[in-house]
Design a protein around this motif. Structure first.
Motif, mmCIF file in Angstrom:
data_model
loop_
_atom_site.group_PDB
_atom_site.id
_atom_site.type_symbol
_atom_site.label_atom_id
_atom_site.label_comp_id
_atom_site.label_asym_id
_atom_site.label_seq_id
_atom_site.Cartn_x
_atom_site.Cartn_y
_atom_site.Cartn_z
ATOM 1 N N TYR A 216 0.948 -1.195 0.039
ATOM 2 C CA TYR A 216 -0.066 -0.023 -0.063
ATOM 3 C C TYR A 216 0.830 1.234 -0.088
ATOM 4 O O TYR A 216 1.730 1.374 0.781
ATOM 5 C CB TYR A 216 -0.724 -0.135 1.252
ATOM 6 C CG TYR A 216 -1.864 0.944 1.440
ATOM 7 C CD1 TYR A 216 -2.963 1.087 0.284
ATOM 8 C CD2 TYR A 216 -1.868 2.139 2.236
ATOM 9 C CE1 TYR A 216 -3.898 2.047 0.643
ATOM 10 C CE2 TYR A 216 -2.855 2.999 2.271
ATOM 11 C CZ TYR A 216 -3.807 3.020 1.598
ATOM 12 O OH TYR A 216 -4.620 3.908 1.829
ATOM 13 N N GLU A 217 0.617 2.134 -0.889
ATOM 14 C CA GLU A 217 1.483 3.282 -1.069
ATOM 15 C C GLU A 217 0.986 4.589 -0.277
ATOM 16 O O GLU A 217 1.920 5.341 -0.188
ATOM 17 C CB GLU A 217 1.865 3.622 -2.484
ATOM 18 C CG GLU A 217 2.812 2.703 -2.973
ATOM 19 C CD GLU A 217 2.997 2.430 -4.525
ATOM 20 O OE1 GLU A 217 2.019 3.351 -5.157
ATOM 21 O OE2 GLU A 217 3.568 1.605 -5.064
ATOM 22 N N LYS A 218 -0.225 4.769 -0.025
ATOM 23 C CA LYS A 218 -0.520 5.882 0.659
ATOM 24 C C LYS A 218 -0.139 5.703 2.269
ATOM 25 O O LYS A 218 0.044 4.614 2.870
ATOM 26 C CB LYS A 218 -2.057 6.100 0.643
ATOM 27 C CG LYS A 218 -2.202 6.422 -0.942
ATOM 28 C CD LYS A 218 -3.752 6.680 -0.999
ATOM 29 C CE LYS A 218 -3.999 7.071 -2.678
ATOM 30 N NZ LYS A 218 -5.396 7.128 -2.970
ATOM 31 N N LYS A 219 -0.500 6.900 2.809
ATOM 32 C CA LYS A 219 -0.166 6.946 4.311
ATOM 33 C C LYS A 219 -1.405 6.701 5.096
ATOM 34 O O LYS A 219 -2.317 7.558 4.913
ATOM 35 C CB LYS A 219 0.568 8.271 4.576
ATOM 36 C CG LYS A 219 1.563 7.974 5.773
ATOM 37 C CD LYS A 219 2.290 9.375 5.983
ATOM 38 C CE LYS A 219 3.229 9.219 7.465
ATOM 39 N NZ LYS A 219 3.693 10.412 7.729
ATOM 40 N N LEU A 220 -1.440 6.055 6.171
ATOM 41 C CA LEU A 220 -2.664 5.851 6.995
ATOM 42 C C LEU A 220 -2.125 6.703 8.116
ATOM 43 O O LEU A 220 -1.373 6.464 8.915
ATOM 44 C CB LEU A 220 -2.685 4.302 7.371
ATOM 45 C CG LEU A 220 -3.098 3.255 6.550
ATOM 46 C CD1 LEU A 220 -3.157 1.881 6.765
ATOM 47 C CD2 LEU A 220 -4.658 3.470 5.806
ATOM 48 N N GLU A 221 -3.238 7.455 8.190
ATOM 49 C CA GLU A 221 -2.964 8.452 9.515
ATOM 50 C C GLU A 221 -4.282 8.882 10.243
ATOM 51 O O GLU A 221 -5.311 8.874 9.521
ATOM 52 C CB GLU A 221 -2.137 9.721 9.146
ATOM 53 C CG GLU A 221 -2.572 10.557 8.168
ATOM 54 C CD GLU A 221 -1.390 11.501 7.735
ATOM 55 O OE1 GLU A 221 -1.781 12.567 7.166
ATOM 56 O OE2 GLU A 221 -0.396 11.653 8.263
ATOM 57 N N PHE A 222 -4.192 9.126 11.310
ATOM 58 C CA PHE A 222 -5.352 9.668 12.228
ATOM 59 C C PHE A 222 -5.487 11.143 12.308
ATOM 60 O O PHE A 222 -4.522 11.682 12.880
ATOM 61 C CB PHE A 222 -5.400 9.052 13.373
ATOM 62 C CG PHE A 222 -5.544 7.471 13.590
ATOM 63 C CD1 PHE A 222 -6.887 7.004 13.076
ATOM 64 C CD2 PHE A 222 -4.651 6.643 14.307
ATOM 65 C CE1 PHE A 222 -7.106 5.342 13.026
ATOM 66 C CE2 PHE A 222 -4.944 5.163 14.123
ATOM 67 C CZ PHE A 222 -5.985 4.919 13.547
ATOM 68 N N ASN A 223 -6.511 11.683 11.757
ATOM 69 C CA ASN A 223 -6.685 13.182 11.908
ATOM 70 C C ASN A 223 -7.533 13.616 13.187
ATOM 71 O O ASN A 223 -7.396 14.300 13.803
ATOM 72 C CB ASN A 223 -7.152 13.946 10.715
ATOM 73 C CG ASN A 223 -6.014 13.929 9.701
ATOM 74 O OD1 ASN A 223 -4.742 13.952 10.025
ATOM 75 N ND2 ASN A 223 -6.256 13.721 8.540
ATOM 76 N N TYR A 224 -8.472 12.643 13.268
ATOM 77 C CA TYR A 224 -9.741 12.934 14.353
ATOM 78 C C TYR A 224 -9.629 11.882 15.149
ATOM 79 O O TYR A 224 -10.043 12.318 16.612
ATOM 80 C CB TYR A 224 -11.067 13.015 13.441
ATOM 81 C CG TYR A 224 -11.089 14.075 12.437
ATOM 82 C CD1 TYR A 224 -11.225 15.266 12.847
ATOM 83 C CD2 TYR A 224 -11.060 13.570 11.103
ATOM 84 C CE1 TYR A 224 -11.082 16.325 11.762
ATOM 85 C CE2 TYR A 224 -10.958 14.556 10.235
ATOM 86 C CZ TYR A 224 -10.874 15.897 10.458
ATOM 87 O OH TYR A 224 -10.954 16.797 9.406
ATOM 88 N N ALA A 225 -9.594 10.617 15.018
ATOM 89 C CA ALA A 225 -9.518 9.455 15.934
ATOM 90 C C ALA A 225 -8.438 9.569 17.044
ATOM 91 O O ALA A 225 -7.061 9.987 16.629
ATOM 92 C CB ALA A 225 -9.572 8.252 15.249
#
Lengths: 232, 132
Positions: A216-225
């Motif tokens: 997977y090439e995109k970044k997984l990130e939390f902005n709200y959680a």
């Protein structure tokens, strides 16, 4: 006359004793290394000796203490290394689960192609769902890795987006897992392939031993959680 | 006779002392103080001979008694951590000097007397010659 002889003998004897003691003393002084002990007397030397011995014991105990500490640190270091290795392995595993690593293994490749009837996004979504239900460990659509937060969406019911990237027919879905199980899950009567073919959609599948699925090439990130810190 | 005995004793003592084993350094301080005490008694004895009141019993008792007493005092000082042997040395050496002074005076007097006697004799002889 007799008295004189006695006097002579006694004085001679005293002279003998005196000179004897004196020469013994001379010899002793000569033989003893006086520069080393100078004017020190026995008690002083003894106290010196005890103080040195105490110092020696103190240092000895310190040495053993330090040795113990060193071995402790070494053990801790080993533990740390172990922990570090373990953590690294865990991180790798987690990355694998998240889809950040390229994977390979046995599985199946399903190809969907537009014909008279177009393939819709829901076909892909269902297929992914079916594969997941059949125990697929990693799935990709046209080399777009499907991860936990992947989306399969459509615009105007014509364009299909996977991971926000547009994909085109033919759609090649790769899934790593037990190839027999995956194939049979799709192949079952009234199952996915059956249904698709009934709807005149072109579906091909092939079991393969060495499928490579990209990362997977995109970044997984939390902005709200945020992590729930309130204990239940 | 006495001088022969003294010389003989000294030579024999030197030989025996040189052949004797080395005593531990700890005890050598006791021995040295005993030597000083004995030497003091010897000078005292010579002085008493010069004065003409020499007594063998006093000499012998002084010789051994002083030595033993000084050793005992040194030992006591060692136990009390006081350098008593220094006091013993001061006393003994001081007495040695006074005794030496007595001996010196005696012999100087004797010598001076002898020279004067010789002079007198010579003068008398000259006088005799002159009168002849």
């Amino acid at each position: 006359m007799k008295e004189k002889i006695i006097i002579t003998i006694t004085i001679g004897l005293t002279a003998l004793i005196l000179t004897m003691i004196m020469f013994t003393q001379f010899k002793t002084v000569d033989k003893t290394d006086i520069t080393a002990i100078e004017t020190m007397r026995e008690t002083e030397l003894r106290s010196e000796l005890t103080s040195w011995r105490e110092k020696y014991e103190e240092i000895n105990s310190k040495v053993s203490e330090t040795d113990a500490k060193i071995s402790e640190y070494k053990q801790e270091l080993d533990n740390d290394e172990n922990i570090a290795n373990l953590l690294q392995e865990e991180v790798k595993e987690a990355e694998g689960y998240l889809g950040y690593t390229k994977l390979q293994g046995q599985g199946i490749v399903v190809t969907l192609q537009d014909s008279n009837v177009d393939i819709t996004y829901s076909d892909l979504l269902r297929l992914v769902n079916e594969l997941n239900a059949a125990g697929a460990e990693a799935i990709s659509i046209n080399d777009e890795r499907i991860v936990s937060r992947s989306d399969i969406a459509t615009v105007d019911y014509i364009k299909i987006l996977v991971n926000d990237s547009r994909i085109f027919s033919p759609y090649e879905i790769k899934a790593i897992g037990d190839k027999k199980y995956l194939a049979s899950a799709l192949n079952v009567k009234y199952g996915y392939i059956d249904e698709m073919r009934n709807n005149e959609k072109i579906v091909e599948y092939a079991e393969q031993d060495n499928i490579v699925i990209p990362a997977y090439e995109k970044k997984l990130e939390f902005n709200y959680a945020k992590e729930n810190i309130v204990e239940e | 006779m006495i001088y022969i005995a003294i010389i003989l004793g000294c030579i024999l003592g030197a030989i025996i002392g040189s052949l004797s084993p080395v005593i531990p350094y700890t005890y050598s301080s006791y021995l040295s103080i005993a030597i000083v005490a004995a030497l003091d008694t010897v000078f005292g004895g010579i002085a008493s001979v010069v004065k003409g009141n020499f007594d063998l019993k006093i000499f012998l008792s002084g010789f051994f008694g002083n030595s033993i007493l000084s050793i005992a005092l040194t030992y006591l000082g060692e136990k009390l951590n006081v350098d008593i042997y220094l006091a013993a040395i001061v006393v003994f050496v001081g007495r040695m000097f006074t005794n030496l002074a007595i001996i010196r005076r005696y012999y100087i007097d004797k010598w001076v007397n002898m020279i004067e006697k010789n002079k007198d004799n010579n003068i008398e002889k000259k006088d005799e010659k002159a009168t002849e």
